[in-house]
Design a protein around this motif. Sequence first.
Motif, PDB file in Angstrom:
ATOM      1  N   THR A 563       0.857  -1.177   0.000  1.00  0.00           N
ATOM      2  CA  THR A 563       0.000   0.000   0.000  1.00  0.00           C
ATOM      3  C   THR A 563       0.894   1.227   0.000  1.00  0.00           C
ATOM      4  O   THR A 563       1.916   1.270   0.694  1.00  0.00           O
ATOM      5  N   LEU A 564       0.475   2.217  -0.789  1.00  0.00           N
ATOM      6  CA  LEU A 564       1.305   3.397  -0.966  1.00  0.00           C
ATOM      7  C   LEU A 564       0.423   4.623  -1.074  1.00  0.00           C
ATOM      8  O   LEU A 564      -0.618   4.613  -1.742  1.00  0.00           O
ATOM      9  N   SER A 565       0.830   5.691  -0.410  1.00  0.00           N
ATOM     10  CA  SER A 565       0.217   7.005  -0.603  1.00  0.00           C
ATOM     11  C   SER A 565       1.324   8.028  -0.726  1.00  0.00           C
ATOM     12  O   SER A 565       2.351   7.938  -0.048  1.00  0.00           O
ATOM     13  N   ALA A 566       1.136   8.983  -1.639  1.00  0.00           N
ATOM     14  CA  ALA A 566       2.133  10.023  -1.861  1.00  0.00           C
ATOM     15  C   ALA A 566       1.420  11.311  -2.222  1.00  0.00           C
ATOM     16  O   ALA A 566       0.315  11.296  -2.785  1.00  0.00           O
ATOM     17  N   ALA A 567       2.036  12.441  -1.884  1.00  0.00           N
ATOM     18  CA  ALA A 567       1.430  13.746  -2.170  1.00  0.00           C
ATOM     19  C   ALA A 567       2.520  14.771  -2.403  1.00  0.00           C
ATOM     20  O   ALA A 567       3.607  14.710  -1.810  1.00  0.00           O
ATOM     21  N   GLY A 568       2.222  15.731  -3.257  1.00  0.00           N
ATOM     22  CA  GLY A 568       3.051  16.913  -3.435  1.00  0.00           C
ATOM     23  C   GLY A 568       2.196  18.141  -3.166  1.00  0.00           C
ATOM     24  O   GLY A 568       0.987  18.134  -3.412  1.00  0.00           O
ATOM     25  N   PHE A 569       2.790  19.220  -2.645  1.00  0.00           N
ATOM     26  CA  PHE A 569       1.983  20.361  -2.211  1.00  0.00           C
ATOM     27  C   PHE A 569       2.750  21.670  -2.399  1.00  0.00           C
ATOM     28  O   PHE A 569       3.984  21.708  -2.441  1.00  0.00           O
ATOM     29  N   TYR A 570       1.964  22.731  -2.496  1.00  0.00           N
ATOM     30  CA  TYR A 570       2.503  24.098  -2.557  1.00  0.00           C
ATOM     31  C   TYR A 570       1.584  24.987  -1.740  1.00  0.00           C
ATOM     32  O   TYR A 570       0.359  24.953  -1.895  1.00  0.00           O
ATOM     33  N   TYR A 571       2.189  25.827  -0.830  1.00  0.00           N
ATOM     34  CA  TYR A 571       1.416  26.740   0.017  1.00  0.00           C
ATOM     35  C   TYR A 571       1.836  28.184  -0.246  1.00  0.00           C
ATOM     36  O   TYR A 571       3.036  28.487  -0.302  1.00  0.00           O
ATOM     37  N   ASN A 572       0.857  29.047  -0.328  1.00  0.00           N
ATOM     38  CA  ASN A 572       1.064  30.493  -0.226  1.00  0.00           C
ATOM     39  C   ASN A 572       0.606  30.884   1.182  1.00  0.00           C
ATOM     40  O   ASN A 572      -0.586  30.905   1.466  1.00  0.00           O
ATOM     41  N   TYR A 573       1.565  31.180   2.051  1.00  0.00           N
ATOM     42  CA  TYR A 573       1.319  31.334   3.492  1.00  0.00           C
ATOM     43  C   TYR A 573       1.493  32.803   3.862  1.00  0.00           C
ATOM     44  O   TYR A 573       2.567  33.379   3.662  1.00  0.00           O
ATOM     45  N   LYS A 574       0.439  33.398   4.426  1.00  0.00           N
ATOM     46  CA  LYS A 574       0.469  34.818   4.754  1.00  0.00           C
ATOM     47  C   LYS A 574       0.205  35.037   6.238  1.00  0.00           C
ATOM     48  O   LYS A 574      -0.619  34.379   6.854  1.00  0.00           O
ATOM     49  N   ASN A 575       0.959  35.989   6.801  1.00  0.00           N
ATOM     50  CA  ASN A 575       0.698  36.527   8.144  1.00  0.00           C
ATOM     51  C   ASN A 575       0.919  35.524   9.274  1.00  0.00           C
ATOM     52  O   ASN A 575       0.183  35.537  10.267  1.00  0.00           O
ATOM     53  N   GLN A 576       1.931  34.666   9.160  1.00  0.00           N
ATOM     54  CA  GLN A 576       2.272  33.840  10.313  1.00  0.00           C
ATOM     55  C   GLN A 576       2.522  34.735  11.523  1.00  0.00           C
ATOM     56  O   GLN A 576       3.125  35.799  11.419  1.00  0.00           O
TER      57      GLN A 576
END
Length: 762
Positions: A563-576
């Motif tokens: 069993t395999l799960s994989a993901a790629g992601f991109y965030y635009n992160y504002k005002n931490q």
Amino acid sequence: MKAHTLALLLAGTTLLPVAAHAQSADPLPATNPSPDPTTGPATATENSDGQVSNDGDIIVTAQRREQSILTVPIAISAVSGNALATKGIANSAALASAVPNLQVSSPYGNTQPNFSLRGISVANEYNSNQASPIGVYIDDIYLASRTAHGMGLFDLDRVEVLRGPQGTLFGRNTTGGAINFITKAPALSGNEGYAEAGYGNFSTYTAQAAIETTMVENQLALRISGNYAKGDGQIENVFAGGRDGNSQNTLQGRAILRMRPGDGPLDIKLKIYGGRDKGSQAAIHGLLPFRSGLGFFQTNENRLGLNRTEAYGASATIAYELSPALTFTSITSRDGGKQNLQQAADGSPLDVLDINWRSKFQQFSEEARLNYSTDRMKLVAGGFYGWDRTITDNTFNIGGALGPGVNGGFFQHYRQVRRSYAVFAQGDYNLTPQLVLTLGARYTWDRARYDDGYAFLFAGDVGGAQTPLATTVPCPGVAGTCAYNPALRFALPGRNNALTGRAALSYTTDGGVLVYASYNRGYRSGAFNGGGYTSSAGITYIQPERVDAYEVGVKGRYFDMLTLSAAGFYYNYKNQQVQDTRPGPVSFLVNAPKAEVYGAEAEARLRLSPALTLTAAAGYLHSTYKQLTLQSTNLDGNDLPFAPRFTAQGGVDITLFKNGTDGLTISPSVAYFSRQYFSPFNSENAAGTGQLNSELQQDAYAKVNLTAALTLDRFTFKAFATNLFNEKIYAYGLDLRGAGFPYNFLVPSTPRTYGGSVRVAF
């Protein structure tokens, strides 16, 4: 071979079968396999009714309905209660060893853990009034107090960790993700239970037990469970008569009554719980002259204190099946707790910085939702209300900093009340039998108040009488410049609204592989600066955090063994929301205007034979500030804190013999983390501050754990070792040089622990 090299090789070996992309042409068997007590993420386990999915996959409720983990188009790790025990995970602070791109840190040891998912965390903020950007839940109930997050883990069905903003179906403040601890509920059938006792080094005694009885089959049942741990300090204090650091002293209990009158459509779960912890504080590496001659797992501290915390509450979860297609669910909870943390923060036999953090917490929440299900559509809609209150009384003793021979410090008091209202809906619509469109939205109204705020500068010894010298809150100027006036108070309102949501497309191939792409918007409400006590100039209500997240992923089963799960992601992160200490000294809570986060992660499980199973997870993370200035220093391009570029976990379950339910299984595991910074400054220093921020980081390391379990009839004998190679690891670091102290604050993690236990099932 070095431990971190072993970690990478183990993870790489386990993931090699990913290259074999062919899918078995035969459908998966429809029989329910027996739950495997050694399984980890994405493996067979029971759901709340004691059932297993037809595929043998773990059942999750990430979308507020039961689904196989391989059919959920979300990056999610699910760890069964049995797997937690196998991996030696006894509290929430140890979860990072089982989940990719998850970090856990705290200046207080296991108390008030700070979770970081894919680089999103509280950064350098450590005050108890702030909400975590990672929503933490127990049985779908949001826990507003971060002190309540440091729970011991016992009698759990599973833990679900959702990576990425959860801006639709989950309560509050989930810019980074959600962690849902799901307890074992009565199955309404039969009687069962267990009792377990253990002993380990540092004179550590542990005990757990649970008993479940069914009074009326399929209608009425009760489950009661408890947890106890007590052990000596794990960091030696060489100061004569001083208390050792990082001791354990925990007691917890829980009772769940489940009712299904007449085995009908109404299902009620009533839960009460309570717990307390009074272990010693995390040991500190502080003033360098007093580190001379000491080992990494030693300190020299005259006032090493206790971390006293309490948490308690009650809840009612009521589900009513209005029709085969429509179910109504109400979750009501009332929770409370308090903390009294005595923190000697100088790591020396001198009284340079001694802090007493005291807060009391109360909260109430109500969620009501409808679940509608047809062959073509799955819809969840409802409303949420949450109220929480924090009353804080902190004391900061700064030794003789007021003048030669004059001890003193600051006292701080405030009350914070927050209310959150939300309505939400999310639906899955089958465009074709294999293509699903998901659309969801949530609108939130957040209201908050900072009231009864005051602080003053005083003369007095640690733990002694305080003679007020000057009011510092409310006072807009430098500490000590406003005459003492006990009647003065500071108050401030805060409010913001937000529209968040989710859109996704998911496609299931003929072979059963799920491919998905999604967009999510996450939100964390504005906040007050709980660290403002030297001047009211720093007590403001700052802007909310927002994240726009894009993700693609794949999940599936290959050759009926992988069993395999994989993901790629991109965030635009504002005002931490981060801390900024400025001359005065005044601590400001400010927004980091913009950050960028992207990366990838994968989890896999390969069952080579009934006697050999491999599990692995790996994560890559690139998280940097695109725009940030602290202490007049440009930090553009710096890494976010608690965000290592590479993480990897791997494990092997080797069954040496098996005879029915009897058997012997050995389970080595390893978790690897590349270098991480503890401060947004990384290794840079603000001019004129005396900072030495290069100290505030942890180089790459790997922790190796080992368990062995022998099951004979109803008895299980287990031996364990955690941090087997005694890696020297800093768990947290904080800049104090920039605040005028001649040292930085560093918290060492615990050394190697080992022991054994015996468990009897009945």
